[in-house]
Design a protein around this motif. Structure first.
Motif, PDB file in Angstrom:
ATOM      1  N   ASN A 210       0.852  -1.187   0.000  1.00 19.22           N
ATOM      2  CA  ASN A 210       0.000   0.000   0.000  1.00 19.22           C
ATOM      3  C   ASN A 210       0.889   1.238   0.000  1.00 19.22           C
ATOM      4  O   ASN A 210       1.741   1.393   0.874  1.00 19.22           O
ATOM      5  N   TRP A 211       0.642   2.141  -0.956  1.00 15.47           N
ATOM      6  CA  TRP A 211       1.609   3.193  -1.246  1.00 15.47           C
ATOM      7  C   TRP A 211       1.013   4.589  -1.108  1.00 15.47           C
ATOM      8  O   TRP A 211      -0.148   4.818  -1.434  1.00 15.47           O
ATOM      9  N   THR A 212       1.859   5.506  -0.640  1.00 14.43           N
ATOM     10  CA  THR A 212       1.516   6.923  -0.567  1.00 14.43           C
ATOM     11  C   THR A 212       2.516   7.701  -1.422  1.00 14.43           C
ATOM     12  O   THR A 212       3.719   7.678  -1.134  1.00 14.43           O
ATOM     13  N   PRO A 213       2.062   8.360  -2.485  1.00 16.17           N
ATOM     14  CA  PRO A 213       3.009   9.105  -3.329  1.00 16.17           C
ATOM     15  C   PRO A 213       3.587  10.300  -2.591  1.00 16.17           C
ATOM     16  O   PRO A 213       2.896  10.962  -1.808  1.00 16.17           O
ATOM     17  N   LEU A 214       4.847  10.560  -2.821  1.00 13.42           N
ATOM     18  CA  LEU A 214       5.504  11.746  -2.278  1.00 13.42           C
ATOM     19  C   LEU A 214       5.354  12.912  -3.248  1.00 13.42           C
ATOM     20  O   LEU A 214       5.044  12.731  -4.427  1.00 13.42           O
ATOM     21  N   ASN A 215       5.574  14.106  -2.718  1.00  9.32           N
ATOM     22  CA  ASN A 215       5.574  15.317  -3.554  1.00  9.32           C
ATOM     23  C   ASN A 215       4.240  15.500  -4.283  1.00  9.32           C
ATOM     24  O   ASN A 215       4.192  15.965  -5.424  1.00  9.32           O
ATOM     25  N   ASN A 216       3.132  15.110  -3.604  1.00 10.22           N
ATOM     26  CA  ASN A 216       1.792  15.212  -4.197  1.00 10.22           C
ATOM     27  C   ASN A 216       1.660  14.422  -5.490  1.00 10.22           C
ATOM     28  O   ASN A 216       0.822  14.735  -6.338  1.00 10.22           O
ATOM     29  N   GLY A 217       2.492  13.396  -5.674  1.00  9.67           N
ATOM     30  CA  GLY A 217       2.440  12.611  -6.899  1.00  9.67           C
ATOM     31  C   GLY A 217       3.209  13.230  -8.049  1.00  9.67           C
ATOM     32  O   GLY A 217       3.282  12.647  -9.137  1.00  9.67           O
TER      33      GLY A 217
END
Length: 643
Positions: free
Chosen positions: A49-56
């Motif tokens: 499960n992933w959360t993008p950095l830098n707003n994607g």
């Protein structure tokens, strides 16, 4: 001597702990347009499960590193020293054609944030042998234990080849150059997207690759990456018969990573035609079990990427460098947000407690406006309880609520409810102010409409704070709710400026614990598909455990039945999100689309007056087929802006 030994052992333990892997970094590109052929990052604590950095958004601009101005297929590797990182990418702009790229990019970093780079163009570097190259696809790097060197491998196609084969080069010590390509693996048919890992359990290198003719991901193994003396290039590999993927949809871009448990492997591949990544688990690299399909939507739309385990220090460094800036959505410290979508203006508004004051001593309310729920404009102070606007109060402006009411003549009135300190008895009481526009000017009533002693029968203690107002869409009647330590409710008179005393009831949910649904404050009521939802906050506003629970009713005045799974929103320490609660709820006009707006504790103040430093955030609120609220996972970047 004993002290020296103990000191050495402690230093060794500290070093080992510092190197312990606690999360994963995913490196990828996002699509086939130039603005999407860029390098992006995402973080995960479990590898699935992933959360993008830098707003994607990209973590660097591809036109500063690539000859084509675009990059694809990034592969990242932690070097043998444990602190240096290599990344290689395809130097390619796909809108020029799938056989338009002529090289790759070598990159090097010691912090995962700053990267040096070298672009390698095959026709100009290898003029005698590869001047006619058509494509250099999906490069990766692996350490050759036998040679003590780093191998960069990739698929090549030239005008003299009938199909793509996997070739390799050795990198120089600075990772700025490579040797002439030599054959690494020939599948007898087009093979691309290779990934090589070493498995200590069987003492073999495992090559995963996509067979274009076979239409799936296959595997080959070898004792040595490179053919030994007297061996023919590419013949060192033994092909395995079984496919790797556990789906029959089109796949590419396989990536294999040793899990942070040190025992299992995570195997992922891009199901590019279906819009998801499939993640599998393996303990032996011969059998694979699907863990989940991860949708690639919103800000997280990865294509052909790779991942590595990272340490806590590396995770924190990445978060500091590329943290999302969309949460909080309001600048500064604010709490107890009340959200409104105005029929009159078509805009969204948030009214909140002004925070950052010792002892929750804020004395004014500001209003913020937005067209897309993400970008908010501060419209200024619309009510000051220390001014003549509110003749009965002198401070502690807390927890507002607002209702837009259309008048018979087509105009609108805005009724703004709030709690403040009444110097007459030094108690918190509730007043109302009225305006013709969402941003004011507002004029307050001369006295509170709910006094400190306006409690339902049987209620003792608590405060008259945390007001909420609700208009029943079935009847058009207006209701008001308030309380701290108890949940009171009553029907409002038609003037919206007073309550009907005979309707006052005690709605406090019974039972529960501080980790579950024990009522504290912050009631919010809304209606959806025949059900009245009652949300409230649990525990203390300064606690990381401050969270939202809920129950339902068939009436605006109860009784309230606590939901079987009552927690709506709670802290996520891994994301450094603490105390998310005291919410309001927004339904987009005419749609079954919902959002929850809430405050959280600024994590820098978590152990130092946390209740005084709160921030406003927003996330989507969803329901299952039975109408039950799906628990909200608080995010670092919030939902997509409305168009």
């Amino acid at each position: 001597m004993k002290k020296i030994i103990l000191t050495i052992m402690a230093l060794i333990a500290m070093t080992a702990n510092a190197q312990e892997k606690v999360a994963y970094l995913f490196v990828y590109f996002t699509g086939n347009e130039p603005e999407k052929e860029q390098i992006c990052y995402a973080l995960s604590d479990d590898g699935y499960n992933w959360t993008p950095l830098n707003n994607g958004a990209p973590i660097m601009s591809a036109d500063t590193i690539a000859l084509t101005g675009c990059v694809r297929d990034p592969h990242i590797l932690r070097c043998e020293d444990g602190k240096t990182f290599y990344m290689v990418t395809t130097d390619m702009k796909s809108n020029l054609g799938w056989s338009s790229n002529r090289g790759l990019i070598l990159m090097k970093s010691t912090d995962l944030v700053n990267w040096s780079h070298t672009a390698i163009n095959f026709p100009t570097k290898f003029t005698k042998t590869w001047a006619n190259v058509q494509r250099v696809w999906a490069p990766e790097t692996v350490y050759d234990k036998q040679a003590g060197k780093y191998v960069v491998f990739y698929s090549l196609l030239s005008t003299t080849n009938r199909y793509d084969k996997i070739y390799y080069s050795y990198a120089n010590a600075d990772f700025t150059d490579i040797t002439e390509p030599r054959l690494l693996f020939d599948d007898g048919r087009a093979a691309i997207d290779g990934d090589i890992v070493y498995n200590e359990a069987d003492n073999l290198y495992h090559l995963f690759y996509k067979s274009e003719a076979g239409g799936g991901i296959f595997q080959a193994t070898a004792k040595n990456i490179i053919a030994g003396e007297g061996q023919r290039d590419g013949r060192q590999w033994t092909k395995l018969p079984d496919r790797v993927e556990v789906t029959r949809t089109a796949v590419e871009g396989v990536g294999v990573c040793k899990a942070i448990d040190g025992k299992s492997w995570i195997v992922m591949y891009d199901c590019y035609s279906q819009g998801y990544y499939q993640f599998c688990k393996s303990t032996d690299l011969t059998s694979f079990t699907k863990v989940q399909d991860t949708k690639t939507t919103g800000k997280f739309t990865p294509r052909h990427g790779t991942m590595i385990p990272i340490t806590q220090a590396e995770k924190e460094r990445l978060l500091n460098a590329f943290q999302s800036h969309k949460q909080p959505i309001l600048e500064g410290f604010h709490a107890d947000p009340e959200v409104l979508q105005s029929e009159k203006t078509g805009k969204f508004y948030i009214y909140s407690t002004s925070d950052g004051f010792s002892g929750w001593g804020g004395y004014f309310f500001n209003v913020f406006s937005s067209d897309n729920l993400i970008d908010w404009k501060d419209e200024g102070t619309m009510l000051n309880v220390r001014s003549e606007q509110v003749p009965w109060a002198n401070g502690n402006a807390w927890a507002p609520a607002i209702e837009e009411v259309k008048q018979k003549d087509g105009s609108y009135k805005y009724y703004y409810y709030f709690s403040a300190n009444n110097p007459e008895n030094n108690r918190k009481e509730i007043g109302v102010a009225v305006a013709d526009n969402p941003v004011g000017p507002f004029k307050s009533s001369d006295k509170p409409i709910i006094r400190d002693n306006d409690r339902p029968d049987g209620v003792r203690g608590g405060q008259a704070i945390d007001v909420d107002v609700f208009t029943d869409p079935k009847t058009g009647k207006h209701y008001i709710y308030w309380g701290n330590g108890f949940m009171a409710g009553a029907e409002l008179n038609d003037d919206m400026m007073s309550i009907k005393p005979e309707t006052k009831v005690n709605l406090t949910p019974r039972g529960g614990s501080l980790d579950d649904y024990a009522y504290r404050e912050g009631t919010y009521v809304f209606y959806r598909k025949g059900t009245y939802y009652f949300l409230w906050s649990v525990d203390d506003t300064g606690s990381p455990n401050y969270h939202v629970a809920y129950g339902t009713s068939k009436s605006p005045l109860g009784p309230v039945t606590v939901a079987e799974q009552p927690i709506v929103l709670k802290q996520d320490p891994d994301k450094k999100i603490y105390g998310p609660a005291h919410n309001s709820v927004l339904q987009l006009k005419g749609k079954d689309k919902w959002y929850i707006v809430y405050h959280r504790i600024n994590n820098k103040f978590l152990h130092n007056n946390p209740g005084f430093h709160r921030e406003v955030c927003i996330d989507e609120l969803t329901f299952d087929k039975k109408g039950l609220i799906v628990p909200v996972k608080p995010t670092l970047d919030g939902p997509e802006p409305l168009k």
